[in-house]
Design a protein around this motif. Structure first.
Motif, PDB file in Angstrom:
ATOM      1  N   VAL A 542     -34.578 -51.308  51.940  1.00 36.99           N
ATOM      2  CA  VAL A 542     -33.108 -51.906  51.964  1.00 36.99           C
ATOM      3  C   VAL A 542     -32.670 -52.976  51.073  1.00 36.99           C
ATOM      4  O   VAL A 542     -31.690 -52.760  50.465  1.00 36.99           O
ATOM      5  CB  VAL A 542     -32.626 -51.812  53.412  1.00 36.99           C
ATOM      6  CG1 VAL A 542     -31.164 -52.269  53.565  1.00 36.99           C
ATOM      7  CG2 VAL A 542     -32.809 -50.576  53.981  1.00 36.99           C
ATOM      8  N   ALA A 545     -32.913 -52.133  47.457  1.00 32.48           N
ATOM      9  CA  ALA A 545     -31.859 -51.326  47.251  1.00 32.48           C
ATOM     10  C   ALA A 545     -30.400 -52.170  46.996  1.00 32.48           C
ATOM     11  O   ALA A 545     -29.601 -51.809  46.011  1.00 32.48           O
ATOM     12  CB  ALA A 545     -31.676 -50.156  48.115  1.00 32.48           C
ATOM     13  N   SER A 546     -30.267 -52.908  47.672  1.00 30.61           N
ATOM     14  CA  SER A 546     -28.946 -53.738  48.068  1.00 30.61           C
ATOM     15  C   SER A 546     -28.991 -54.460  46.678  1.00 30.61           C
ATOM     16  O   SER A 546     -28.043 -54.824  46.057  1.00 30.61           O
ATOM     17  CB  SER A 546     -29.020 -54.254  49.314  1.00 30.61           C
ATOM     18  OG  SER A 546     -29.605 -55.595  49.125  1.00 30.61           O
ATOM     19  N   ARG A 547     -30.197 -54.971  46.421  1.00 33.23           N
ATOM     20  CA  ARG A 547     -30.279 -56.110  45.244  1.00 33.23           C
ATOM     21  C   ARG A 547     -30.034 -55.344  43.978  1.00 33.23           C
ATOM     22  O   ARG A 547     -29.186 -55.828  43.079  1.00 33.23           O
ATOM     23  CB  ARG A 547     -31.359 -56.839  45.097  1.00 33.23           C
ATOM     24  CG  ARG A 547     -31.680 -57.866  45.863  1.00 33.23           C
ATOM     25  CD  ARG A 547     -32.758 -59.013  45.312  1.00 33.23           C
ATOM     26  NE  ARG A 547     -34.220 -58.314  45.536  1.00 33.23           N
ATOM     27  CZ  ARG A 547     -34.862 -58.331  46.565  1.00 33.23           C
ATOM     28  NH1 ARG A 547     -34.330 -58.745  47.858  1.00 33.23           N
ATOM     29  NH2 ARG A 547     -35.801 -57.663  46.717  1.00 33.23           N
ATOM     30  N   THR A 549     -28.044 -52.496  43.857  1.00 31.32           N
ATOM     31  CA  THR A 549     -26.560 -52.282  43.839  1.00 31.32           C
ATOM     32  C   THR A 549     -25.893 -53.243  43.327  1.00 31.32           C
ATOM     33  O   THR A 549     -25.022 -53.009  42.704  1.00 31.32           O
ATOM     34  CB  THR A 549     -26.347 -51.618  45.343  1.00 31.32           C
ATOM     35  OG1 THR A 549     -27.251 -50.674  45.657  1.00 31.32           O
ATOM     36  CG2 THR A 549     -25.133 -50.954  45.156  1.00 31.32           C
ATOM     37  N   ASN A 550     -26.261 -54.337  43.854  1.00 31.06           N
ATOM     38  CA  ASN A 550     -25.455 -55.576  43.396  1.00 31.06           C
ATOM     39  C   ASN A 550     -25.464 -55.701  41.893  1.00 31.06           C
ATOM     40  O   ASN A 550     -24.726 -56.270  41.348  1.00 31.06           O
ATOM     41  CB  ASN A 550     -26.049 -56.808  44.474  1.00 31.06           C
ATOM     42  CG  ASN A 550     -24.966 -58.153  44.190  1.00 31.06           C
ATOM     43  OD1 ASN A 550     -23.810 -57.694  44.175  1.00 31.06           O
ATOM     44  ND2 ASN A 550     -25.636 -59.179  43.966  1.00 31.06           N
ATOM     45  N   ILE A 552     -26.087 -53.603  39.613  1.00 30.01           N
ATOM     46  CA  ILE A 552     -25.376 -52.547  39.049  1.00 30.01           C
ATOM     47  C   ILE A 552     -23.761 -53.154  38.979  1.00 30.01           C
ATOM     48  O   ILE A 552     -22.982 -52.950  38.079  1.00 30.01           O
ATOM     49  CB  ILE A 552     -25.528 -51.307  39.532  1.00 30.01           C
ATOM     50  CG1 ILE A 552     -26.980 -50.640  39.346  1.00 30.01           C
ATOM     51  CG2 ILE A 552     -24.598 -50.195  39.153  1.00 30.01           C
ATOM     52  CD1 ILE A 552     -27.259 -49.412  40.173  1.00 30.01           C
ATOM     53  N   ASP A 553     -23.424 -53.457  40.448  1.00 26.07           N
ATOM     54  CA  ASP A 553     -22.189 -53.704  40.697  1.00 26.07           C
ATOM     55  C   ASP A 553     -21.663 -54.889  39.555  1.00 26.07           C
ATOM     56  O   ASP A 553     -20.534 -54.789  38.812  1.00 26.07           O
ATOM     57  CB  ASP A 553     -21.993 -54.104  42.138  1.00 26.07           C
ATOM     58  CG  ASP A 553     -20.433 -54.033  42.660  1.00 26.07           C
ATOM     59  OD1 ASP A 553     -19.874 -53.234  42.242  1.00 26.07           O
ATOM     60  OD2 ASP A 553     -20.142 -55.344  42.942  1.00 26.07           O
ATOM     61  N   GLN A 554     -22.488 -55.863  39.767  1.00 25.48           N
ATOM     62  CA  GLN A 554     -22.225 -57.103  39.071  1.00 25.48           C
ATOM     63  C   GLN A 554     -22.207 -57.015  37.439  1.00 25.48           C
ATOM     64  O   GLN A 554     -21.258 -57.254  36.609  1.00 25.48           O
ATOM     65  CB  GLN A 554     -22.812 -58.327  39.293  1.00 25.48           C
ATOM     66  CG  GLN A 554     -22.670 -58.611  40.576  1.00 25.48           C
ATOM     67  CD  GLN A 554     -21.399 -59.305  40.932  1.00 25.48           C
ATOM     68  OE1 GLN A 554     -20.748 -59.828  39.937  1.00 25.48           O
ATOM     69  NE2 GLN A 554     -20.785 -58.602  42.067  1.00 25.48           N
ATOM     70  N   VAL A 557     -20.363 -52.472  36.356  1.00 29.08           N
ATOM     71  CA  VAL A 557     -19.210 -52.146  36.711  1.00 29.08           C
ATOM     72  C   VAL A 557     -18.328 -53.162  36.201  1.00 29.08           C
ATOM     73  O   VAL A 557     -17.181 -53.005  35.911  1.00 29.08           O
ATOM     74  CB  VAL A 557     -19.163 -51.697  38.093  1.00 29.08           C
ATOM     75  CG1 VAL A 557     -17.537 -51.366  38.662  1.00 29.08           C
ATOM     76  CG2 VAL A 557     -20.041 -50.413  38.580  1.00 29.08           C
ATOM     77  N   ASN A 558     -18.581 -54.592  37.093  1.00 27.92           N
ATOM     78  CA  ASN A 558     -17.813 -55.333  36.623  1.00 27.92           C
ATOM     79  C   ASN A 558     -17.849 -55.980  35.264  1.00 27.92           C
ATOM     80  O   ASN A 558     -16.875 -56.474  34.617  1.00 27.92           O
ATOM     81  CB  ASN A 558     -18.280 -56.436  37.420  1.00 27.92           C
ATOM     82  CG  ASN A 558     -17.090 -57.640  37.738  1.00 27.92           C
ATOM     83  OD1 ASN A 558     -15.935 -57.289  37.704  1.00 27.92           O
ATOM     84  ND2 ASN A 558     -17.287 -58.832  38.272  1.00 27.92           N
TER      85      ASN A 558
END
Lengths: 612, 316
Positions: A542, A545-547, A549-550, A552-554, A557-558
Motif C-alpha cells: 500500500v 502504491a500510494s507513493r 500515485t502521489n 503520478i499526481d504531482q 497530472v499537476n
C-alpha cells in the motif's frame, strides 16, 4: 405488529436503546460539565440502564418462552423506492444471546466500578460501554442484514474508542488503530457483499435472503464465481470481528485497553460476530469454496491460536489468543453445519472467558503487573480470585462436569462421523490449553467487593452452565455422546491440566537455551511473525502504491496543469512581440478567427448528426 | 400567519446577502469581535429559517416544493424560480450550519475582518441560491457568484503560496463554469426552447448523440468541482493555502455543489444518456476513490491529506 403481543415484546426495540441512552446520559459528565472528580453518577446511571435492559430482556425471554417466536418490523427511513425497515427477530436463541450480552455488560460494569476506581474519565468509559452494549444488543436482535451491517460498524467504532481509552500511550494508539483498520477491512468486504445482495435479491431481511439464496441455487442465476466472491465477502466481516486467522492481530493488541472492556470483547463481541455468521450461513450455500475457507480459517485459528497462546508471557495476551482459538472452533462447527454445537460452545466460552478475564483483571488490579514470569503464589492471598480462575479455566478446557466438556463431547461425537480430522482439532486444542497455575508475589490483598461480587456470582453461573445448557437444549440431550468420546475428551482435558501443572511456569517462560526449542518458542511468541509478514507485504504494498500515485499526481497530472499554464504565459509573452500597431493586421486576425470558429461549428453540428 | 405563505426560500437568499451588506456598512474601526457577533446573529437567523422549511415541507411528495416564481428577464429565459426538494433541503441545512462553524472557529481577526465575514456570508447566500434554483441560468448565476468571494478569501487570507492556489482555483472553476454554461446554452440551442427549465430531455426531443455530448460537458464541469481525477489538482493547493475556516467551507459545502449539480442536472436533464454512461461513471468514481485515498496516504501535510481524502469521498 398485532396489539395482542405482550408489552415487553412490543417494546423490544427499546432494548438496544437502553445502552445508547446510557451514552447520551453520560455525555454531560464526559463533556466536562461536572468536575472531573465527580464522575461516578454517570457510571451509576449506566449501570441502572443496563439493569433495565437486563430486566426487559428477561421479561421478553419469558414471554417468548410462553408464546413462541415473534418478528417485529418498524419503518425507519423511506425515500422514493428505498424503504429501510428495522427488523427484530425475537426468538428463543436471540433473546438468550441478548440476555448473555446485557448480563455480561452489567457484570462488567460493576466490575469496572471497582477496577477503574482511580480513573479520571470514568464517565467516558461508561458512556462508551453503553454505546457498545447498545450496538451489541442490536446486532443480536437484528433480522435485517443492512441493520446488522450498520450495527457492526458501530461496534467497530466503539471498539476503537474503548481500546484507545488511555490514548496518551503510544502502544494504545497503535492498538486502537490496528483494531479499527483490521475490522474495517472485514467490514468493507462485508459491505461489498451486502450491496451485491441488495441489488440481486431486492430485500435485506434474512428470511427473504434465505429464500432468494435457495432459489438462486436451484435456478443457477448466480454464477459460481459471483457466489464464491459473495460468500467470501460475507464471512470476512465476522472473521474480522472474531479475530480469526488472517485478521487476528488486533485482539491481542487490543489488550492495551481497560480490562473490563476486554471482558466484554473476549466474551460477547466475538459471540456477536459468530452469531452474525450463523445468520449468514444459509447464504453461504451458494459457494462451497466459502464454506471450505471458513473451515480452513477456523482450523488454523484454533490450532495456531492455541499454540501462540502458550508462548505468551503477557497474561491478557495469552488469553486473547485463546479466544481466537475457541472462536476458530466455533467457526469449524458453523462451517460443518452444526449451529447447535456452535451456540452451546459460544455460551460456555462466553461465560467462562468473561470469568477468566475478571480474575485476570483482579490480579492486574492488585499487582499492577501482567507479566506471567513475575507472577505466582497469588492463590493463598486471593482465594476468591483463585477459585474464579480455576472454575473458569476448568470450564474452558472441558474438565468433566463443566460447560465446555459437554460441548466438546458433542462436537467430537457429531463430527466424528463426518469429518474425523476436525474432531481431532477439537481434542488437540483442548489438550493445548494447559491450565497455568501461579506461584509467587507476596503481599497481594484480595480485591474490593465491587470486583469480587461480580466475579463470585459469575463463578457460580459458570458452575451451573451444564444445567443451563440442559434447559436450553433439552431435546437431543447434551450428554448425547458415546462413552469412548467422553473418555477421549476428558482425557485430553486432564492431560492438558497435568502437563500445565508439571511445567513450572517461570522455567518455561524464561526461555530455553537449546536452539531448536528456542526458535520454536520465539516463533510462537511472535505469533508466527505474522506482524512482520504484514509489514513486509500488505503495508509495504500500500505504501508503494500510494507513493506511486502521489508521483503520478504531482508529476503527471499537476505537471500537465502547470505546463499548460506556463505554455499559455509563454505564448502570450511571444505574441506580445508581434504587436505592430497596424489596424489591418488586427482586423485580419479577427476575421480569420471568426471563419475558423464558424467552420468548426458547422463541422461539429454535422458530426452530431452522424453520431448514434 | 401561515408559514407556507412566507417566501421562505427568498428569505434564505436575502438574509445572508443583507447580512453581508450590513457588515460592509459597519465602520472600518468596528471591533472584530462585534463584527463576528453580527455574522453569527445573521447565520443564526438563516439557520432558523432553514429549519422552518421543515414545517411546511412534505417529505412524501416527490418533486420541488414551496416554489416561488417571478419573471425576471423572460426574453433570455432567465426566471427567478426557486424550489426545494429532499435533495437540496439537507444541503441547505448543512450550508447554514457549516458557515456558522466557519465563522465561530475563526481565530485570526487582524486583517480586514469586515470584508472577511461579509465574504463568508456572501458565499453562504450564493450556495443557498445554487441549491434552491429551479432554472438553469439562475443556478449558473449563483454557481459563479460563489466563486468570487472564495477566490478573495483564499487570495487575501491564505498561506504563503496563496496566489498560486487562488489562481489555480479560479481558472479551474471558471473552466468548470464555462463548460456548464456551454452545456446549458447548447441544450437551449439544440432543443430550440429558451425556458431553461429543469425538464428531462427525451430522445424524441434530442438525438442521443447530442445528449451524450452535452452530458459529457456537464460531467467534466461538475467533475472539476467535485473533484474527480484528473481534474482535482486545484483542491489540495486550495485546501493547504486557505485558512482553516475557509477549508471547512470548501470541503463541507462548496464541493457538494459539484455532486449536487451532477445529480440535479446531469441525471435530471439527461436521464437516458445518464443510464448509458452509468457503468463508466461508476468506474470513474471508483478510480477516483482509490487514487485519492492512495495519494492521501502519501501526504505529509495534514490539510493536504484531508483534501485528498475528501476527493476520495466525492464519489458519484
Amino acid at each position: 405488529m398485532p396489539a395482542s403481543l405482550p408489552l415487553s415484546l412490543q417494546l423490544a426495540w427499546l432494548i438496544p436503546l437502553y445502552g445508547f441512552s446510557g451514552l447520551a446520559l453520560a455525555l454531560p459528565w464526559m463533556g466536562g460539565l461536572f468536575p472531573r472528580n465527580g464522575q461516578r453518577p454517570a457510571a451509576y446511571i449506566n449501570i441502572l440502564v443496563t439493569l433495565l435492559a437486563v430486566l426487559h430482556g428477561s421479561l421478553a425471554l419469558r414471554d417468548v418462552w410462553l408464546t413462541g417466536p415473534h418478528h417485529i418490523s418498524l419503518p425507519w427511513f423511506a425515500v422514493a423506492d428505498l424503504d429501510l425497515r428495522i427488523g427484530l427477530d425475537l426468538s428463543l436463541y436471540t433473546l438468550a444471546a441478548l440476555a448473555l450480552v446485557t448480563f455480561m455488560s452489567l457484570v462488567a460494569q460493576v466490575f469496572a466500578l471497582g477496577y477503574l476506581d482511580k480513573e479520571w474519565s470514568l464517565a467516558r468509559f461508561f458512556g462508551l460501554i453503553g454505546f457498545f452494549e447498545g450496538a451489541l444488543s442490536g446486532v443480536v436482535l437484528s433480522s435485517n442484514l443492512f441493520l446488522s451491517y450498520f450495527l457492526l460498524e458501530m461496534l467497530t467504532l466503539s471498539t476503537y474508542l474503548l481500546v484507545g481509552f488511555w490514548y496518551a500511550q503510544p502502544l494504545v494508539v497503535t492498538a486502537a488503530r490496528d483494531a479499527f483498520l483490521t475490522k474495517r477491512v472485514g467490514d468493507v468486504l462485508l459491505l461489498m457483499s451486502v450491496v451485491a445482495l441488495a441489488a440481486w435479491s431486492g430485500s435485506m431481511e434474512f428470511t427473504d435472503l434465505y429464500s432468494w439464496a435457495a432459489d438462486a441455487k436451484l435456478s443457477g442465476s448466480v454464477s459460481p464465481l459471483a457466489g464464491t466472491l459473495l460468500g467470501l465477502g460475507l464471512i470476512a466481516g465476522p472473521m474480522g470481528k472474531c479475530a480469526q486467522f488472517p485478521m487476528h492481530l488486533w485482539l491481542d493488541e487490543a489488550m492495551e485497553g481497560p480490562n473490563p472492556a476486554s471482558i466484554l470483547r473476549n466474551s460477547v463481541v466475538v459471540t456477536a460476530g459468530a452469531l452474525v455468521l450463523m445468520k449468514l450461513m444459509p447464504l453461504l450455500q451458494l459457494s462451497l469454496i466459502a464454506t471450505d475457507v471458513l473451515l480452513l480459517v477456523g482450523t488454523i485459528s484454533a490450532v495456531a491460536g492455541a499454540l501462540v497462546a502458550l508462548a505468551q508471557v503477557d497474561l491478557k495476551r495469552a488469553f486473547s489468543y485463546s479466544t481466537t482459538s475457541y472462536l476458530g472452533l466455533v467457526f469449524v462447527a458453523i462451517a460443518l453445519q452444526q449451529p447447535g454445537i456452535a451456540l452451546l460452545l459460544l455460551l460456555c466460552h462466553g461465560l467462562a472467558k468473561a470469568l477468566l478475564f475478571m480474575s485476570v483483571g483482579a490480579v492486574i488490579a492488585t499487582t499492577n503487573c501482567q507479566d506471567l514470569t513475575e507472577l505466582g503464589g497469588i492463590g493463598r492471598r486471593m482465594p476468591a480470585t483463585l477459585s474464579a480462575y480455576l472454575v473458569a479455566a476448568a470450564g474452558l478446557v472441558g474438565l468433566l462436569p463443566l460447560g465446555c466438556y459437554w460441548c466438546f463431547g458433542q462436537a467430537v461425537e457429531a463430527l466424528g462421523h463426518s469429518a474425523l480430522p476436525f474432531a481431532a482439532v477439537f481434542l488437540l486444542t483442548n489438550l493445548l490449553f494447559l491450565g497455568s497455575p501461579m506461584a509467587k508475589t507476596r503481599r497481594t490483598p484480595e480485591v474490593n467487593w465491587l470486583m469480587a461480587l461480580p466475579m463470585v456470582s459469575l463463578t457460580v453461573i459458570v458452575l451451573l452452565t451444564p444445567l443451563l445448557m440442559q434447559r436450553i437444549d433439552p431435546v437431543p440431550g447434551i450428554a448425547a455422546f458415546s462413552l469412548p468420546v467422553g473418555l477421549a475428551v476428558s482425557a485430553s482435558g486432564l492431560a492438558g491440566v497435568v502437563l500445565g501443572g508439571l511445567n513450572r511456569l517461570d522455567q518455561v517462560r524464561s526461555g530455553s537455551l537449546a536452539d531448536p526449542l528456542r526458535g520454536l518458542q520465539d516463533l510462537l511468541s511472535h505469533d508466527f511473525y505474522t506482524e512482520r509478514l504484514y509489514r513486509a507485504t500488505v503495508v509495504a504494498l500500500v505504501a508503494a502504491a500510494s507513493r506511486l500515485t502521489n508521483w503520478i499526481d504531482q508529476r503527471l497530472v499537476n505537471g500537465l496543469v502547470n505546463g499548460l499554464g506556463r505554455l499559455s504565459l509563454q505564448s502570450a509573452e511571444n505574441l506580445r512581440l508581434s504587436v505592430s500597431g497596424q489596424l489591418q493586421s488586427y482586423v485580419f486576425t479577427v476575421v480569420l478567427a471568426i471563419v475558423v470558429l464558424l467552420s468548426c461549428i458547422s463541422w461539429w453540428t454535422g458530426a452530431l448528426e452522424v453520431l448514434p | 400567519m401561515n408559514l407556507a405563505d412566507l417566501p421562505l426560500l427568498s428569505l434564505l437568499l436575502a438574509i445572508p446577502f443583507a447580512g453581508a451588506l450590513g457588515l460592509m456598512l459597519q465602520p472600518v474601526t468596528a471591533a472584530p469581535a462585534r463584527l463576528r457577533a453580527v455574522a453569527i446573529a445573521v447565520l443564526a437567523v438563516q439557520i432558523l429559517v432553514s429549519l422552518l422549511l421543515l414545517v411546511p415541507f412534505d417529505p412524501a411528495e416527490p418533486g420541488l416544493q414551496l416554489r416561488e416564481l417571478h419573471s425576471w428577464i423572460p426574453g433570455i429565459g432567465l426566471d427567478y424560480r426557486l424550489g426545494v426538494d429532499g435533495l437540496s433541503l439537507p444541503l441547505v441545512l448543512i450550508n447554514g450550519a457549516l458557515t456558522l462553524v466557519a465563522v465561530v472557529c475563526t481565530r485570526e481577526f487582524s486583517r480586514r475582518p469586515r470584508l472577511y465575514f461579509a465574504l463568508l456570508l456572501l458565499i453562504s447566500g450564493a450556495v443557498n441560491g445554487a441549491f434552491l434554483a429551479d432554472n438553469l441560468l439562475l443556478f449558473f448565476l449563483f454557481y459563479e457568484l460563489e466563486l468570487i468571494p472564495l477566490w478573495l478569501l483564499i487570495s487575501i487570507w491564505g498561506g504563503a503560496g496563496r496566489a498560486y492556489a487562488a489562481t489555480k482555483f479560479l481558472i479551474f472553476t471558471a473552466i468548470s463554469g464555462m463548460l456548464i454554461l456551454g452545456a446549458f446554452l447548447g441544450l437551449a440551442l439544440l432543443t430550440g426552447s429558451v425556458d431553461f427549465s429543469l425538464t428531462p430531455v427525451t430522445s424524441e426531443r434530442l438525438a442521443m448523440g447530442s445528449q451524450l455530448v452535452l452530458l459529457a460537458a456537464l460531467l467534466v464541469g461538475f467533475g472539476i468541482k467535485m473533484p474527480l481525477v484528473p481534474f482535482h489538482t486545484w483542491l489540495p493547493d486550495a485546501h493547504t493555502q486557505a485558512s482553516t475556516p475557509v477549508s471547512v467551507l470548501l470541503a463541507g459545502v462548496l464541493l457538494k455543489l459539484g455532486t449536487y449539480g451532477l445529480l440535479r442536472f446531469g441525471l435530471g436533464l439527461f436521464p437516458e444518456a445518464w443510464s448509458r454512461l452509468a457503468p463508466g461513471l461508476a468506474l470513474w468514481a471508483a478510480a477516483s476513490v482509490v487514487f485519492g485515498s492512495l495519494a492521501a496516504i502519501a501526504q505529509r501535510d495534514m490539510k493536504r491529506m484531508v483534501a485528498y481524502s475528501s476527493r476520495g469521498a466525492a464519489r458519484g
